[in-house]
Design a protein around this motif. Structure first.
Motif, PDB file in Angstrom:
ATOM      1  N   VAL A 146       0.903  -1.731  -0.188  1.00  0.00           N
ATOM      2  CA  VAL A 146       0.400   0.229   0.157  1.00  0.00           C
ATOM      3  C   VAL A 146       0.732   1.609  -0.264  1.00  0.00           C
ATOM      4  O   VAL A 146       0.376   2.456  -0.731  1.00  0.00           O
ATOM      5  N   PRO A 147       1.935   1.852   0.409  1.00  0.00           N
ATOM      6  CA  PRO A 147       2.750   2.413   1.000  1.00  0.00           C
ATOM      7  C   PRO A 147       3.340   2.749  -0.596  1.00  0.00           C
ATOM      8  O   PRO A 147       3.447   3.230  -0.519  1.00  0.00           O
ATOM      9  N   GLU A 148       3.844   1.589  -1.088  1.00  0.00           N
ATOM     10  CA  GLU A 148       4.647   1.649  -2.249  1.00  0.00           C
ATOM     11  C   GLU A 148       3.675   2.119  -4.263  1.00  0.00           C
ATOM     12  O   GLU A 148       4.153   3.783  -4.318  1.00  0.00           O
ATOM     13  N   ILE A 149       2.189   1.483  -3.643  1.00  0.00           N
ATOM     14  CA  ILE A 149       1.370   2.717  -4.735  1.00  0.00           C
ATOM     15  C   ILE A 149       0.857   3.870  -4.526  1.00  0.00           C
ATOM     16  O   ILE A 149       0.338   4.637  -5.685  1.00  0.00           O
ATOM     17  N   LEU A 150       0.723   4.324  -2.562  1.00  0.00           N
ATOM     18  CA  LEU A 150       0.491   5.480  -2.772  1.00  0.00           C
ATOM     19  C   LEU A 150       1.574   6.541  -3.200  1.00  0.00           C
ATOM     20  O   LEU A 150       1.394   7.565  -3.722  1.00  0.00           O
ATOM     21  N   LYS A 151       2.290   5.799  -3.007  1.00  0.00           N
ATOM     22  CA  LYS A 151       3.885   6.718  -3.017  1.00  0.00           C
ATOM     23  C   LYS A 151       3.442   7.322  -4.749  1.00  0.00           C
ATOM     24  O   LYS A 151       3.556   8.040  -5.760  1.00  0.00           O
TER      25      LYS A 151
ATOM     26  N   GLU B 173      -7.549  14.049  -5.714  1.00  0.00           N
ATOM     27  CA  GLU B 173      -6.877  13.382  -4.469  1.00  0.00           C
ATOM     28  C   GLU B 173      -7.887  11.846  -4.407  1.00  0.00           C
ATOM     29  O   GLU B 173      -7.473  11.340  -3.463  1.00  0.00           O
ATOM     30  N   GLN B 174      -9.432  11.980  -4.301  1.00  0.00           N
ATOM     31  CA  GLN B 174      -9.999  11.031  -4.086  1.00  0.00           C
ATOM     32  C   GLN B 174      -9.719   9.964  -5.393  1.00  0.00           C
ATOM     33  O   GLN B 174     -10.045   8.827  -5.169  1.00  0.00           O
ATOM     34  N   GLN B 175      -9.656  10.502  -6.436  1.00  0.00           N
ATOM     35  CA  GLN B 175     -10.091   9.635  -8.199  1.00  0.00           C
ATOM     36  C   GLN B 175      -7.812   8.788  -7.832  1.00  0.00           C
ATOM     37  O   GLN B 175      -8.192   7.878  -8.384  1.00  0.00           O
ATOM     38  N   ARG B 176      -6.654   9.759  -7.370  1.00  0.00           N
ATOM     39  CA  ARG B 176      -5.825   9.083  -6.646  1.00  0.00           C
ATOM     40  C   ARG B 176      -5.781   7.714  -6.350  1.00  0.00           C
ATOM     41  O   ARG B 176      -5.656   7.076  -6.108  1.00  0.00           O
ATOM     42  N   VAL B 177      -7.167   7.699  -5.081  1.00  0.00           N
ATOM     43  CA  VAL B 177      -7.020   6.890  -4.204  1.00  0.00           C
ATOM     44  C   VAL B 177      -7.653   5.659  -5.187  1.00  0.00           C
ATOM     45  O   VAL B 177      -7.684   4.426  -5.051  1.00  0.00           O
ATOM     46  N   ALA B 178      -8.381   6.268  -5.802  1.00  0.00           N
ATOM     47  CA  ALA B 178      -9.357   5.433  -6.995  1.00  0.00           C
ATOM     48  C   ALA B 178      -8.879   4.261  -7.727  1.00  0.00           C
ATOM     49  O   ALA B 178      -8.228   3.526  -7.889  1.00  0.00           O
ATOM     50  N   ILE B 179      -7.176   5.199  -8.106  1.00  0.00           N
ATOM     51  CA  ILE B 179      -6.555   4.302  -8.828  1.00  0.00           C
ATOM     52  C   ILE B 179      -5.815   3.807  -8.294  1.00  0.00           C
ATOM     53  O   ILE B 179      -5.628   2.573  -9.062  1.00  0.00           O
ATOM     54  N   ALA B 180      -5.189   4.623  -6.618  1.00  0.00           N
ATOM     55  CA  ALA B 180      -4.237   3.656  -6.002  1.00  0.00           C
ATOM     56  C   ALA B 180      -4.602   1.720  -5.889  1.00  0.00           C
ATOM     57  O   ALA B 180      -4.899   0.544  -6.157  1.00  0.00           O
ATOM     58  N   ARG B 181      -6.115   2.490  -5.523  1.00  0.00           N
ATOM     59  CA  ARG B 181      -7.254   0.842  -5.559  1.00  0.00           C
ATOM     60  C   ARG B 181      -7.384  -0.095  -6.569  1.00  0.00           C
ATOM     61  O   ARG B 181      -6.972  -1.567  -6.111  1.00  0.00           O
ATOM     62  N   ALA B 182      -7.426   0.588  -7.614  1.00  0.00           N
ATOM     63  CA  ALA B 182      -7.685  -0.489  -8.402  1.00  0.00           C
ATOM     64  C   ALA B 182      -6.384  -0.923  -8.804  1.00  0.00           C
ATOM     65  O   ALA B 182      -6.593  -2.109  -9.921  1.00  0.00           O
ATOM     66  N   LEU B 183      -4.886  -0.267  -8.621  1.00  0.00           N
ATOM     67  CA  LEU B 183      -3.560  -0.951  -8.755  1.00  0.00           C
ATOM     68  C   LEU B 183      -3.189  -1.679  -8.360  1.00  0.00           C
ATOM     69  O   LEU B 183      -2.583  -2.685  -8.233  1.00  0.00           O
TER      70      LEU B 183
END
Length: 232
Positions: free
Chosen positions: A118-123, A142-152
């Motif tokens: 998770v820290p890796e994808i959040l970076k 920022e919310q869309q970035r969280v959604a993309i991180a979750r998708a990845l």
């Protein structure tokens, strides 16, 4: 690879949402599916995630023949895709870290794997400093970035984005398209469904345009063709 072979979709009302659709998307491509409201692009996306079934034709995603897939295997199939929506669909009572970790918990990842990945994808998406924040304390971008991180987070081979900048202002749209481009450059196939020509112009690349359920063009935009940053 995504293969859509002679696909038609007619709803019970008689509405012919898709007619004789033939599309092949190679591994690692960045593709826009464009069209006005009612053109069939959302129906096409729903077929790819197996929320709808075609009336006729075949769809193959990474070697999986969707028309032959038993219903019990659909959740597992969907976990092989990354899916990003216009409305983010974040868990409002969980912070950024937990929203992203949730996708890994669903597939049974260990606590150690979650702490590492998770820290890796959040970076990657530029949110390392926001990991404790709740969604309502973030901007739309920022919310869309969280959604993309979750998708990845489960490292899908294909990322499907349905109007990913529809709720964002221009600057945030630019930044999200930059992020999707960077993800594509790392080898992920990216398919973006949109009605926005401006969005296409930000990135360029292959553009498949639908109108009244039919493909009217499949060509390459004169937007960005290099690997530099998107120009505002």
């Amino acid at each position: 690879m995504i293969e859509i072979l002679d696909v038609c979709k007619t709803y019970g009302t008689g509405n012919k949402a898709l007619r004789d659709i033939d599309i092949t998307i190679e591994d690692g491509e960045f593709v826009f599916i464009m069209g006005r409201s009612g053109s069939g692009k959302t129906t096409l996306l729903r077929l790819l995630v197996k929320e709808e079934e075609p009336t006729s034709g075949e769809i193959i995603v990474n070697g999986q023949e969707l028309w032959r897939m038993p219903r019990r295997h659909v959740p597992r199939y969907r976990r092989t895709l990354g899916i990003v929506f216009q409305d983010f669909r974040l868990l409002k009572d969980r912070n950024v870290f937990e929203n992203v970790a949730f996708a890994q918990r669903v597939v049974g990842a260990s606590s150690r794997a979650i702490r590492e990945s998770v820290p890796e994808i959040l970076k990657l998406v530029g949110l390392s400093a926001k990991y404790k924040s709740l969604p309502q304390h973030l901007s739309g971008g920022e919310q869309q970035r969280v959604a993309i991180a979750r998708a990845l987070i489960n490292r899908p081979e294909v990322l499907l984005a349905d109007e990913p900048t529809g709720n964002l202002d221009y600057q945030n749209a630019v930044e999200i398209m930059e992020l999707l481009w960077d993800i594509n450059q790392m080898g992920t196939t990216v398919v973006v469904v949109t009605h926005s020509q401006e969005l296409v112009n930000l990135t360029g690349g292959r553009v498949i345009t639908l109108d009244r359920g039919q493909i009217v063009s499949d060509d390459y935009s004169r937007g960005r063709q290099d690997k530099g940053r998107i120009q505002e």
